[in-house]
Scaffold this motif. Sequence first.
Motif, short mmCIF file in Angstrom:
data_model
loop_
_atom_site.label_atom_id
_atom_site.label_comp_id
_atom_site.label_asym_id
_atom_site.label_seq_id
_atom_site.Cartn_x
_atom_site.Cartn_y
_atom_site.Cartn_z
N ALA A 141 0.65 -1.09 -0.42
CA ALA A 141 -0.03 -0.40 0.16
C ALA A 141 1.22 1.24 0.14
O ALA A 141 1.74 0.81 0.41
CB ALA A 141 -0.96 -0.33 1.26
N GLU A 142 0.19 2.77 -1.00
CA GLU A 142 1.32 4.04 -0.45
C GLU A 142 1.36 4.05 0.59
O GLU A 142 0.17 3.87 1.95
CB GLU A 142 0.42 4.35 -1.95
CG GLU A 142 0.52 4.00 -3.20
CD GLU A 142 1.98 4.51 -3.67
OE1 GLU A 142 2.46 5.34 -3.00
OE2 GLU A 142 2.38 3.15 -4.74
N THR A 143 2.63 4.65 1.29
CA THR A 143 2.53 5.24 2.52
C THR A 143 2.59 6.84 2.22
O THR A 143 3.15 7.07 1.36
CB THR A 143 3.69 4.83 3.16
OG1 THR A 143 4.00 4.55 2.56
CG2 THR A 143 3.51 2.79 3.09
N SER A 198 -1.60 5.41 5.20
CA SER A 198 -1.37 4.24 4.70
C SER A 198 -3.24 4.08 3.90
O SER A 198 -4.28 4.07 5.27
CB SER A 198 -1.08 2.65 3.65
OG SER A 198 -0.12 2.15 3.89
#
Length: 604
Positions: free
Chosen positions: A160-162, A171
Amino acid sequence: MHVAGRIEDYALIGDMQTAALVGRDGSADWLCLPRFDSHAVFAGLLGTEENGFWRVGPAHPADGEPAPADRRRYRGDSLVLESEWDTPRGTVRVIDFMPPREDHAPQLVRIVEGVSGRVPMRSALRMRFSYGWVVPWVHKVGQRTVAVAGPDSVWLDTEAETYGKDLTTYSDFTVGPGDRIAMTISWQASHREPPPLPDAEDALSTTEDFWREWVEHCTYHGPYREAVVRSLITLKALTYAPTGGIVAAPTTSLPEAIGGSRNWDYRFTWLRDAAITLSSLLRTGYREEARAWREWLLRAVAGDPENLQIMYGIAGERELSEAELDWLPGYEDSKPVRIGNGAAGQLQLDVYGEVTEALHLAHQTGLARNDYAQLLQIKLIGYLEKHWFEKDEGIWEVRGPRRHFVHSKVMAWVAVDRTVKLIESGDVDGPLERWRDLRDEIHREVCEKGYDKERNTFTQSYGSKELDASLLLIPQMGFLPPDDKRVIGTIEAIQRELSTEDGFVMRYPTSSEGGENVDGLEGDEGAFLACSFWLADDLAMIGRVEEARKLFEKLLALRNDLGLLAEEWDSRLQRQVGNFPQAFSHVPLIDTALRLTASGAYGV
């Protein structure tokens, strides 16, 4: 602002070297890395979210609090936690666990799984080292996020993008049916190479296999199997695998009374737990764990048996200096927050009996012979022979004046009695007649000075009118038979004077005695769960089996939804108090279940 939940709102996950507590709202509010007794990375449990947490759950409005899970459970007989939320947009599941360590870094793994609909999720990770005090340097190394402060580093890995905001790593993502998003943090010493990239799905499979295979060794198949197995899993989770030592609890400073100052660090190993833990493990099929526990005991005591401590570090450390963390406000404002435990320096003569009983049980049940164990037992009695008549602080670690505690004298008798039996068996040489006389002398003195004839009860200490729940161990240790009128009188006196309205047992009255506080501490505490199990044991031993069964099942009902118990129960607030989960509550649960099963109580 997130605040810690009730103590019983937490779930335990662990890897047999450390443990995390995860709340109903998906927030991990307590985690020490890399060991049980290391500094906490998440200390929100004893403060606020400013002191560290990791919450994973459905996204919530900016002005709203995260919702508690609608359901949660352990996957079968394991330490893999599943929490499920039903939201207007669908249902989602979060799977939390810590893979048992071999040669990899300590990890906390969280897998988000979509069940139905499409659910927006949020992970909020705020790492604060040194028990919530130190803000680490957080930066990216390729696709990985790392937090560094002094000797420690914690690595976050996720697909997942953070992004960072307000000193927190977030996230935001959405999951649909069958989607699985893994998030893992791994600890590593900051001067070493980064830990390997984790494989969350493989770690989940390995963790489930470990617990399934471990539980298969349990030989108890009675009516309370669910409670017994969950307690055994909890004991295993509280075992420091490299040494075999068992921490009393994975937490520090959870209060014995909400808002009070009776807040202690329990991330150490108490010798008082030795005998009953060994007994429980042996009687449920866990000989390897019992052997490891005995070996820890021998290493901890080795070299200096005359200066036996009541507790040690999980690797046998002796120095457990106590300090207060004034930057933490404490659980529900219960101050102070303490680390270390000054009681390690107390004189508690009962530990000689508890260690000797543990060694006796190991010998009786056929654990592989250990010549040093027998030599140690002789040395311990040689010391006790010269000191049993002294005052001490007693089993409960009072911080008031030393006294002639009756339980301490009873356990001194136990130490001598078990050693006399060892010598009589021919397995070791010793002054048999002299120690038989010593055994008789201790027994005679306790019955003369520790017994109140008018009230027909033993008392907390010589000359005292106060009672003490540790007196319930008199028949269990064989000091007197269960049908002795003094035993029955003591049981009934404790029921009258130390029981709460709901039938549970206080350790002792905390109010003053003759103008002097009994234990040298301020405030009160809850009913002590171990003592309540002891009462159920005693009731069964004196033939009041139905009464024992009812009390035991009332105690089982105090467990949280996952089968976990803290140290005490606050009857007024109707909630668990004290450090959590507590080995000294789960061990007597196992023992009482075994006793009641043997008596046929469940069929009454």
